[in-house]
Scaffold this motif. Structure first.
Motif: not given
Length: 326
Positions: A192-198, A203-204, A267-273
């Motif tokens: 996802l782009s940085e903007e779309a990621h933000a 999102e809930p 990677l730019r993602t939602v997850g464990i960091q």
């Protein structure tokens, strides 16, 4: 016998060596090391001088004659202890074989990982799992454990490639089904782009998952070869060149590591960091095969102390060989 063999082997490869560095390398207390060194000296298998201990001709002969027998009996324990001590991690479990060889598989790794997880999870209730073939081999060997019904399995991050059966969402669900637990899914595109990621982070569903990551009790993850993982993800040429220029060796949960264990790309993602790892009580890293040794080593160099490594003999022996050549 195991301690004496290990100390004698270390003196052979590292002598002359002092008692303190010998204790550190062998993972023994100084008192244990002194006792073993004295016994080996009394048997005239080593010499002890001001500059440290060295092996004698008789000691060389003992290693040559008893080596195969001791390695057969204690080889895995010796390897496990050396790796555990060198990286100061919680534990190391080694299964037979080499999953990189023809006919090799992840089944023994899966069986051992399932056993270690069930025995160690305790009161842990939030378990994050990654994708990949090694993780996919674990649930079939997992049965209900005390309190399993209260466990929530979540994907550590999004899936990889087109093989839906090896994606983290599916594997988290498979874990839950295996032990009558529950699970939650997170659908996040691979890029996802940085903007779309933000926007996605607001999102809930994403916010709830982020809260779960902050309170995770366990992370179960594989370790991959950096180049192979980039290819599997269909990374563009620019990203692959970046990984090459930064000497990426291994990959885990979307992070790429160099030979020193430093993060060189993620990677730019939602997850464990990586910052979550310090707070997670139990981290189970599962990976095997001699071809993956360099990748596993790159991860271990930056691993947290609560890490438990589950690997096979092929990878373990190659890791020790790589350490000896450092």
């Amino acid at each position: 016998m195991q301690q004496r063999y290990l100390v004698l082997k270390l003196i052979q490869t590292s002598g002359p060596i002092g008692r303190r560095p010998l204790a550190d390398t062998a993972g023994l207390s100084e008192r244990e090391t002194r006792s073993v060194v004295e016994a080996l000296r009394d048997q005239q298998l080593i010499r002890v001088a001001k500059e440290g201990a060295t092996i004698t001709t008789d000691g060389e002969s003992v290693l040559e004659n008893l080596g195969p027998l001791v390695e057969l009996q204690y080889g895995k324990n010796v390897l496990a202890k050396r790796i555990k001590s060198y990286f100061s991690i919680q534990d190391v479990h080694i299964v037979k074989g080499d999953s990189s060889e023809p006919g090799g598989s992840n089944e023994l790794l899966g069986t051992e990982a399932a056993s270690v997880f069930a025995n160690r999870i305790g009161n842990g209730r939030i378990v994050a799992v990654t994708g990949g073939s090694t993780m996919a081999a674990i649930p079939k060997h997992l049965s209900c454990y005390p309190g399993a019904e209260d466990t929530v399995f979540i994907p550590a991050r999004g899936g990889v490639g087109d093989n839906i059966g090896q994606q983290a969402n599916v594997i988290a669900a498979t874990f839950a089904h295996a032990c009558n637990a529950s699970y939650k899914s997170l659908y996040y595109p691979e890029s996802l782009s940085e903007e779309a990621h933000a926007i996605f982070l607001r999102e809930p569903t994403a916010r709830k998952m982020l809260e779960l990551y902050e309170t995770a009790d366990c992370l179960l993850h594989g370790i991959g070869d950096a180049k192979k993982m980039a290819a599997m993800r269909d990374s563009d040429e620019e990203e692959q060149q970046l990984l090459d220029s930064r000497s990426a060796k291994g990959e885990a949960f979307g992070y790429y590591f160099n030979g020193a264990g430093e993060t060189v790309h993620h990677l730019r993602t939602v997850g464990i960091q990586t910052e979550h790892l310090k707070r997670i009580p139990l981290v189970l890293a599962v990976a095997g095969g001699s071809e993956k040794a360099e990748a596993i080593l790159s991860y271990l160099r930056g691993a947290t102390k609560q890490t438990v490594l589950i690997t096979d003999e092929g990878a373990a022996r190659e890791i020790v060989n790589l350490l000896a050549n450092d």
